[in-house]
Design an enzyme around this catalytic site. Structure first.
Site, PDB file in Angstrom:
ATOM      1  N   ASP A 366      44.457 -33.139  39.206  1.00 42.13           N
ATOM      2  CA  ASP A 366      44.493 -31.699  39.525  1.00 42.13           C
ATOM      3  C   ASP A 366      43.396 -31.366  40.540  1.00 42.13           C
ATOM      4  O   ASP A 366      43.564 -30.492  41.390  1.00 42.13           O
ATOM      5  CB  ASP A 366      44.193 -30.839  38.280  1.00 42.13           C
ATOM      6  CG  ASP A 366      45.036 -31.178  37.078  1.00 42.13           C
ATOM      7  OD1 ASP A 366      45.708 -32.224  37.093  1.00 42.13           O
ATOM      8  OD2 ASP A 366      45.012 -30.411  36.110  1.00 42.13           O
ATOM      9  N   GLU A 495      55.669 -35.555  33.996  1.00 39.08           N
ATOM     10  CA  GLU A 495      55.472 -36.365  32.793  1.00 39.08           C
ATOM     11  C   GLU A 495      56.686 -36.405  31.852  1.00 39.08           C
ATOM     12  O   GLU A 495      56.618 -37.007  30.793  1.00 39.08           O
ATOM     13  CB  GLU A 495      54.239 -35.864  32.034  1.00 39.08           C
ATOM     14  CG  GLU A 495      52.943 -36.174  32.763  1.00 39.08           C
ATOM     15  CD  GLU A 495      51.897 -35.108  32.528  1.00 39.08           C
ATOM     16  OE1 GLU A 495      51.842 -34.562  31.422  1.00 39.08           O
ATOM     17  OE2 GLU A 495      51.135 -34.813  33.473  1.00 39.08           O
ATOM     18  N   LYS A 607      59.013 -31.483  33.759  1.00 41.13           N
ATOM     19  CA  LYS A 607      57.956 -30.646  33.183  1.00 41.13           C
ATOM     20  C   LYS A 607      57.334 -29.792  34.288  1.00 41.13           C
ATOM     21  O   LYS A 607      56.891 -28.681  34.075  1.00 41.13           O
ATOM     22  CB  LYS A 607      56.894 -31.555  32.551  1.00 41.13           C
ATOM     23  CG  LYS A 607      55.734 -30.812  31.918  1.00 41.13           C
ATOM     24  CD  LYS A 607      54.666 -31.782  31.411  1.00 41.13           C
ATOM     25  CE  LYS A 607      53.513 -31.025  30.787  1.00 41.13           C
ATOM     26  NZ  LYS A 607      52.283 -31.802  30.702  1.00 41.13           N
TER      27      LYS A 607
END
Length: 777
Positions: A366, A495, A607
């Site tokens: 991130d 994921e 996701k």
């Protein structure tokens, strides 16, 4: 936004009514930090509400305990140790007794109440009038700050005034080292597996108004000193007492209170660890900081805080006119990102910043894809420090690569604090090889924005070469795929799809990594030959390796379905049935908490943005038609169970002209934590989403792109706004962009003249010279 529990103010977050059900969430929202330490917005006096409605927390970035990961079934190369950012000694404690009645927000009566987080000044204030059960009334005013100028310092200014009585007022200032982390229940995103405190007391000191605790972790053997210096200001007579019991030290002030006479306690708090200084000097160093702070006084520290933030906001602010709630949300995000970011090259940004224990304080990719670009726009020196952290953990990435049977190169971890992989679930952890390419991509972006040659020669080149080496070892030229370079058995950013062949995002980003490493090597060879030769010797880098990087990049296999005109997320993605969204009840989201991973892996369901992220990051590699087609398809199968998702969908929607969608996705991000959209703000902020919200404005609505060609914009204004503006740093220059309903104004505020690109049209910006254009023109 009508249901916000905080009053709308463009520069302040204001709570005017205290409710138990909002407490845990407000502890996150009102958290303070400076990138080194963070304190949740807990009350100084503590909290007596029901279990689970509050979490007393103080954290030091990078200060962690490790423990052996226990596996039911172990296999070779599984990570051996977990890492958890620790909840450390609580230094916030100030207890107040009116005669013998203890002040508590949940006893007696709170007659008047206001809590304010000032984003402009970096201070948390609480003012209230409290009536004790027996009817005594006091006015309490508290200011708290964590210094941006001195990372080891926090201070609390606590004022109490009797409104209707004369009598004993007792203030107890304490440090409590008997703390523990939140225990994870059934949600992999929350808490740790530690039971009870993992910090053991080595020493405690108490002398007049000073006290300190020295504690050590059991496994990592880190030491932490938490110290305080107190100063009382009162016209009345008082006694000073102290007490020491186990891991708790207290200083008591017993004041003969008089009606309308203010009593002020100022508490200076210092945290310092053996990750910064030698263990034997910690308490002394903490005391030196406190002595100086007391001599300077609270007001002087507060003034320095304001000055620091004035400078920060000057370049970092994003101004939105026409929506105060949105303006507040954006500034809240900008402020929390600053509070979260490690600026020392030794620490990074945890997924929850320093506001809570979600994800155990781990750093993820991130940082490189969401948060580093945010700082790059206005404080590139912070972005450089984040990349230096990756350089400082390069040896551990090399070690991990060997464990994973790669003879050369480095493999960066998916989750970490000190550079070692600490995700026990390898299909969604170690298999995410794209982290390597994300870091290389961040270096490329950093170089394009800054031209910082020193960074490239000292740090960047080595990371680029070691990540490129890994790809060349991981992939193979596969005959059945036309001798294209294929990368098998990896997991992309999404994921919900694990261990696949040729994840499209991964292959595209690996290609970029290999190309850039090759170009950087040629450039260094020509322009910084000495540094290049040193590096080649250090890494034992062979010329044929460079040629292999080029060959692999030129022949990278990119999955594409001709018939559908779509890029499959991976080789087998379109061979799966689409998830049955229609019959999945809303309470079954996020899917990862309600379904076994294998169940999810069998379907087309995402996701978060995976391929769509590639459409943004590698925007110039796709046509508008390709972007639209792929966006439409993947939007239909993405749950956005990850907070990293909505902002990317917003940016790409802006790029392809889906303006309404761009705005709707943006609105999912802008106030995510303030209004608790995911219902888990209590566990800490969503730091990457906060940066993503800013990217929606800068890269989405304003269409900013920076690459080797230069800097370009395609600005438009959302319907509901009157105007927006922001500044960006680009190669030593500061450019301001202002967009209203009719026009776009570009202004070069600092630096030499520069060419920019506006909707394909080249413009020369000269200093102090504005260029105004009709919108869309």
């Amino acid at each position: 936004n009508s249901d916000s529990i905080y009053a709308y103010d463009e520069w302040d977050i204001v709570e005017e009514d205290f409710k138990v059900e909002n407490n845990a969430r407000s502890e996150t929202v009102f958290a303070l930090g400076n990138g080194y330490m963070g304190m949740r917005g807990n009350f100084e006096e503590g909290y007596s509400g029901p279990l689970g409605t509050g979490n007393e927390g103080t954290y030091i970035n990078g200060f962690y305990e490790s423990e052996a990961i226990s596996y039911g079934e172990i296999a070779y190369g599984y990570p051996e140790k977990g890492q958890t950012m620790l909840n450390v000694a609580n230094g916030k404690i100030i207890k107040l007794f009116i005669e013998d009645e203890e002040f508590d927000m949940l006893s007696g009566e709170v007659l008047d109440y206001k809590r304010t987080l000032s984003l402009k000044d970096g201070i948390l204030k609480r003012s209230l009038i409290w009536r004790s059960p027996s009817g005594k009334e006091v006015k309490i005013e508290i200011k708290r700050l964590i210094s941006f100028q001195n990372k080891h310092l926090a201070a609390i200014n606590y004022e109490v005034t009797s409104l209707n009585f004369h009598g004993r007022i007792k203030l107890i200032s304490a440090l409590d080292g008997n703390v523990s982390n939140v225990i994870s229940e059934n949600d992999p995103r929350v808490g740790s597996s530690f039971n009870g405190s993992v910090l053991s007391l080595k020493d405690s000191k108490i002398e007049k108004s000073f006290a300190a605790l020295l504690q050590t972790t059991k496994q990592t053997k880190f030491s932490l000193a938490c110290a305080m210096e107190n100063e009382i200001d009162t016209e009345n007579s008082y006694q000073l007492k102290n007490s020491k019991k186990g891991s708790r030290v207290e200083i008591h002030y017993l004041v003969d209170g008089e009606k309308d006479k203010k009593i002020t306690l100022t508490k200076y708090i210092s945290y310092i660890t053996s990750r910064d200084y030698a263990k034997e000097n910690l308490v002394k160093r903490a005391k030196d900081i406190l002595d100086k702070s007391r001599a300077d006084g609270f007001n002087s520290i507060y003034k320095a805080q304001k000055a620091f933030l004035l400078k920060y906001w000057k370049n970092a602010d994003v101004v939105i006119k026409g929506d105060p709630a949105l303006q507040q949300g954006i500034r809240f995000n900008i402020f929390h990102l600053l509070q979260s970011v490690g600026r020392d090259g030794k620490t990074n940004i945890a997924a929850k910043g320093l506001t809570g224990e979600g994800y155990e304080g781990h750093y993820f990719w991130d940082t490189e894809i969401y948060m580093l670009p945010f700082f790059l726009l206005h404080h590139p020196e912070i972005s450089r420090k984040l990349l230096e952290y990756r350089y400082n953990t390069l040896d551990k990435a090399r070690k991990r690569a060997r464990q994973m049977s790669h003879n050369k190169g480095a493999l960066y971890p998916w989750r970490t604090i000190d550079g070692e992989e600490c995700s026990a679930y390898y299909p969604a952890g170690t298999a995410q090889y794209h982290i390597n390419a994300d870091i290389a991509f961040a270096i490329k972006r950093y170089m394009e924005a800054t031209g910082d040659i020193e960074f490239l020669t000292l740090y960047g080149g080595e990371i680029l070469f070691e990540t490129a080496r890994l790809w060349s070892d991981l992939g193979e030229f596969i005959e059945g795929k036309g001798n294209k370079f294929c990368i098998n058995s990896v997991t992309g950013p999404d994921e919900y799809t694990a261990i696949v062949n040729n994840n499209c995002y991964t292959n595209l980003m690996a290609k970029e990594n290999l190309e850039y490493a090759y170009e950087a090597a040629l450039w260094m060879k020509k322009n910084k030959n000495e540094a290049y030769i040193d590096l080649v010797e250090k890494l034992d880098l062979k010329e044929k390796e460079l040629l292999l990087w080029k060959k692999a990049a030129d022949n990278m296999y990119i999955p594409y379905n001709q018939g559908l005109g779509l890029y499959p997320q991976d080789d087998s993605f379109f061979d799966k049935a689409i998830w049955d969204f229609e019959n999945t009840p809303s309470e079954k989201y996020p899917l990862l908490i309600h379904y076994h991973p294998l169940v999810i892996y069998r379907y087309q369901v995402c996701k978060q943005a995976d391929l769509v992220l590639a459409l943004f990051l590698l925007s110039d590699k796709f046509t508008i038609d390709e972007k639209k087609k792929n966006y439409d398809y993947y939007e239909g199968i993405t749950t956005h169970d990850s907070s990293l998702s909505s902002c990317i969908f917003s940016i790409v929607a802006s790029d392809i002209g889906y303006k309404q969608k761009a705005y709707e996705y943006f609105m999912n991000t802008a106030r995510m934590d303030l209004d608790d959209y995911h219902g888990n703000t209590k566990d800490g902020i969503h730091a990457a989403n906060m940066a993503g919200a800013l990217m929606c404005v800068v890269n989405g609505f304003a269409g900013l792109r920076i690459n080797e060609e230069g800097i370009s914009f395609k600005p438009y204004i959302p319907e509901k706004w009157q105007e927006y503006s922001f500044k960006i740093f680009y190669r030593g220059r500061v450019i301001e962009l202002r967009v209203d309903k009719k026009k776009v104004i570009y202004e070069l505020l600092e630096g030499k003249e520069v060419e920019i690109n506006h909707f394909g049209q080249k413009l020369l910006l000269k200093e102090k010279n504005k260029i105004s254009l009709e919108i869309g023109a």
